[in-house]
Each structure stands twice: as C-alpha cells, then as structure tokens.
Design an enzyme around this catalytic site. Structure first.
Site, short mmCIF file in Angstrom:
data_model
loop_
_atom_site.label_atom_id
_atom_site.label_comp_id
_atom_site.label_asym_id
_atom_site.label_seq_id
_atom_site.Cartn_x
_atom_site.Cartn_y
_atom_site.Cartn_z
N GLY A 22 0.83 -1.20 0.00
CA GLY A 22 0.00 0.00 0.00
C GLY A 22 0.86 1.25 0.00
O GLY A 22 1.98 1.25 -0.50
N SER A 57 5.38 -5.72 -1.39
CA SER A 57 5.68 -4.30 -1.46
C SER A 57 5.96 -3.75 -0.07
O SER A 57 6.87 -4.20 0.61
CB SER A 57 4.51 -3.59 -2.17
OG SER A 57 4.80 -2.27 -2.47
N MET A 58 5.20 -2.77 0.39
CA MET A 58 5.43 -2.19 1.72
C MET A 58 5.24 -3.23 2.82
O MET A 58 5.92 -3.20 3.85
CB MET A 58 4.50 -0.98 1.94
CG MET A 58 4.70 -0.30 3.29
SD MET A 58 6.41 0.16 3.69
CE MET A 58 6.62 1.61 2.69
N HIS A 94 9.68 -4.56 -4.84
CA HIS A 94 9.82 -3.83 -6.10
C HIS A 94 10.16 -2.37 -5.80
O HIS A 94 10.17 -1.96 -4.64
CB HIS A 94 8.56 -3.93 -6.97
CG HIS A 94 7.32 -3.41 -6.32
ND1 HIS A 94 6.08 -3.57 -6.86
CD2 HIS A 94 7.10 -2.72 -5.17
CE1 HIS A 94 5.17 -3.01 -6.09
NE2 HIS A 94 5.77 -2.50 -5.06
N ASP A 106 8.78 -6.77 -10.29
CA ASP A 106 8.43 -7.45 -9.04
C ASP A 106 9.33 -8.66 -8.84
O ASP A 106 9.52 -9.47 -9.75
CB ASP A 106 6.98 -7.91 -9.08
CG ASP A 106 6.00 -6.75 -9.19
OD1 ASP A 106 6.43 -5.59 -8.99
OD2 ASP A 106 4.81 -6.99 -9.46
#
Length: 196
Positions: A65, A94-95, A118, A170
């Site tokens: 997010g 991700s986060m 990423h 990714d």
C-alpha cells in the site's frame, strides 16, 4: 467475526480481534493505508501501555500500500518499547514485505508464505507540467534510495544488493528464498503462531 466465551458472568460474545488483542496479537492485513496504519498504531500503543516486557506478535498478510502509511507503521514497530515479533502468514508484498523484513525481534514465515519487493510506485496518474513531473520523479527516486538504505540496514546486505532485489520489476521470494536472502529468520509452522 465473533466467538462465544464462557466466564463467571455467563456466556459472552467477543470479537475475534478483541480476543487476539488481549493475547498481544495484532494484524497488518489488506491494503496499507492511513486508516489501517492508525488502527495498527493504536493497538500497539495499548499493548505497550499494558506491558513493555512481553512480546507483541504481528501477523502480516498484505498486498502492500501507501509508502507514507507503511513508514508510520515502520516507525511504530521500530520504536515500540515492547519487542515486536513479525509473522508472514500468506503474503507480504511491497510495503508489507519491507515491514516484515525490518523486524528486530524475530521474522517468521509460514512454509507457503511469500514476499514481493519492487521499486516504489506512483499511486496516482501523473499530471501537470514538466516541472511538476520532474519534481515527482526526483521525490520518487529519493524514496527509492531511502527504502533501499532502510532494507539494507535490516537484512545485512549492501544497498547495491538491495537495488537488485527491488529494481525494475516485481521480485517474489518463497519462504526458503526469504531466509536465504536475509528477509526472514526462520520458517515456522502454525504452532509457532499460537505461542504466547
């Protein structure tokens, strides 16, 4: 979701989240945004107020997010006086992957858990004049360097190595790859999640 609990005053209906919070278990689930970040920080504050010596177990199952919201959660975990153990219980993308990898008191992943790293992404479409686009680009590159530096410090790798892990596309890591890359400490089974 609610569950029934027997007590001396009879049978009560209690939310599963409340029951887990009383056992010092909190979650980062779904999209990381301002609301979920604030809810997480509130729960962490409550548990720190109760006891700063007992572990808090944080379970992550998130597609990632917003970076600013994630960094709020990161700051809260890093400065928590009570030790926070992190568990990847599905996916930490991700986060979510950054938060998991930056744990200081144990980073545990289930056998079929998965991380994805990423480069930082723009959340909205780019618009405006060339100067504003240039400013956005510069800010994004600064954020990328900051995130790579942060990750490098937590996983014992150089910024150049982290750049390879996060660059261009990714990058997915299964549980074994996470341990090998320094993103996780140990692969665990469900029984570890139940420990108090």
């Amino acid at each position: 979701m609610n569950t029934l609990v027997k007590s001396s005053s009879g049978i009560q209906q209690i939310s599963v989240d409340s029951m887990l919070l009383s056992r010092r278990k909190i979650f980062i689930e779904g999209e990381i945004n301002p609301e979920s970040a604030c809810e997480f920080v509130k729960a962490l504050m409550v548990l720190n107020a109760e006891d700063t010596n007992k572990y808090i177990d944080c379970f992550i199952n998130s597609p990632g997010g917003e970076m600013n919201s994630g960094l709020l959660i990161y700051d809260a975990i890093q400065s928590s006086r009570a030790p926070v153990r992190l568990f990847c219980i599905g996916r930490a993308y991700s986060m979510g992957a950054v938060l998991f990898a930056c744990g200081r008191h144990g980073r545990y992943i289930l056998p079929h858990g998965e991380l994805m790293l990423h480069e930082p992404l723009l959340g909205n479409r780019i618009g405006g004049n060339s100067s504003s686009i240039q400013s956005i680009s510069k800010s994004l590159l600064e954020m990328k360097r900051m995130m790579n530096r942060l990750l490098a410090g937590h996983i014992g790798r150089s910024e150049k190595e982290v750049e390879k892990m996060t660059g261009h596309e990714d990058h997915y890591f299964n549980a074994e790859e996470c341990v090998k890359a320094g993103l996780a400490d140990e692969i665990v089974d469900f029984a570890k999640l139940l420990e108090g």
